[in-house]
Design an enzyme around this catalytic site. Structure first.
Site, PDB file in Angstrom:
ATOM      1  CG  ASP A  19      -1.771   1.219   1.352  1.00 33.28           C
ATOM      2  OD1 ASP A  19      -2.468   1.542   0.364  1.00 33.28           O
ATOM      3  OD2 ASP A  19      -1.731   1.873   2.407  1.00 33.28           O
ATOM      4  CG  ASP A  21      -1.835   7.677   0.730  1.00 33.65           C
ATOM      5  OD1 ASP A  21      -0.886   8.440   0.505  1.00 33.65           O
ATOM      6  OD2 ASP A  21      -2.863   7.648   0.031  1.00 33.65           O
ATOM      7  CG  ASP A 218      -1.695   2.327   6.480  1.00 34.84           C
ATOM      8  OD1 ASP A 218      -1.973   1.974   5.309  1.00 34.84           O
ATOM      9  OD2 ASP A 218      -2.146   3.365   6.992  1.00 34.84           O
TER      10      ASP A 218
END
Length: 339
Positions: A19, A21, A218
């Site tokens: 991922d 961001d 995250d």
């Protein structure tokens, strides 16, 4: 113990899918250690891919952004929801069909690239509404989308992330904007393209024929759930949205295989832990006491986290967690848990 004694986590996988961001960068700055981690993977000849729910940039733009941050990336390594949404609507609509686009210019460009015609108003009789994140999206855009969907347009959301990570804490994401239209219409989108839908990760996994893929994210509700739905292993890094309290309360569909504080866990066996771990390993012990869970012993915070996951995930709800000593209380505090 944390990880597997002497073995690097990354050595078990042919490809790592990141991922962006909260994992590689935060807004416009690389997260400490991310540039070095990706560079090390490239140097070892390991396949790398990037999967993002952010529909505000095209794959080429994301690759340029990453390269500018010191992370060499090619457009074909980047999987975006803007492109996936455009391909989905291309397959459902006739060529040249009007599509009302709510979001950034990148989403409009992807629609045009597949032969659809981006429009701005419900009066243009759009066959579909494509809704993605854009910092400029306002009430007028959401109102036009509401009118168009009510008139019969297919409603496609690129993702439903409630928040975006930022240096000031989580900010409203596309899911918050989708919720406005959902409230106005009293129904959900017809299709949600982005994570946790599994196709993004499944597409990446198909690129390494016969090799295993590890997803690094995250967020439990998008990255980790999406990886599980795609049948892939996952690593949660604590550099973005999801934290330890959320991890302990995670439902089975959102539980990762591994946890580390950052991307160093890919290479350092002492910096990553498999979850859940035994409740009495790594120098720690978790026992049920007085309606809560008591942590005692000594060891690394990550080993303590693995033991706590085992106890919390076997309970119907997360009980209060207590420390057996002041030293243990400091370990809990380092994990963001009150003692």
């Amino acid at each position: 113990m944390t990880g597997n004694a002497g073995a690097r986590l990354v050595d078990g996988y042919a490809q790592v899918v990141f991922d962006l961001d909260g994992v590689i960068y935060l807004i416009d700055r690389p997260i400490p250690g991310a540039v070095e981690a990706v560079g090390r993977l490239h140097a070892e000849g390991r396949a790398v891919a990037y999967a993002t729910n952010n529909a505000s940039r095209r794959s080429s733009q994301v690759a340029e952004l990453l390269t500018g941050l010191g992370v060499p990336a090619r457009p074909e390594e980047v999987l975006t929801r803007a492109a996936a949404a455009a391909e989905l609507l291309r397959d459902r609509l006739p060529a040249g069909a009007p599509v009302l686009v709510v979001g950034a210019e990148a989403l409009r460009a992807e629609m045009a690239a597949v032969g659809l015609v981006p429009v701005d108003r419900a009066e243009d009789s759009p066959r579909a509404v494509a809704q993605g994140y854009g910092p400029q999206v306002g009430w007028t855009d959401l109102a036009e989308a509401t009118v168009a969907v009510r008139a019969g347009a297919i409603w496609v959301a690129t993702n439903t992330d409630r928040t975006l990570p930022s240096a000031r804490g989580p900010l409203p994401g596309n899911g918050s904007l989708v919720a406005v239209v959902r409230t106005a219409l009293g129904r959900d989108p017809d299709v949600v393209v982005g994570k946790p839908e599994p196709e993004l990760f499944a597409t990446a996994a198909r690129r390494v024929d016969g090799g295993r893929t590890l997803v690094v994210g995250d967020r439990l509700d998008t990255d980790i759930e999406g990886a599980r739905r795609a049948g892939l292993d996952s690593l949660l890094v604590l550099t973005g949205v999801s934290d330890v309290p959320e991890l302990l309360a995670a439902e089975p569909a959102r539980r990762p295989n591994y946890v580390s504080r950052d991307l160093g866990g890919l290479f350092d066996p002492a910096a990553v832990v498999r979850v859940p771990g035994p409740t009495d390993a790594g120098g720690w012990s978790v026992t049920a006491r007085d309606g809560g869970l008591e942590l005692s012993g000594a060891g690394t915070p990550l080993d303590a986290l693995a033991a706590l996951c085992a106890a919390a995930w076997s309970a119907p709800a997360v009980p209060p967690i207590r420390a057996a000593s002041a030293d243990v209380a400091r370990v809990l505090a380092s994990l963001g848990l009150p003692a």
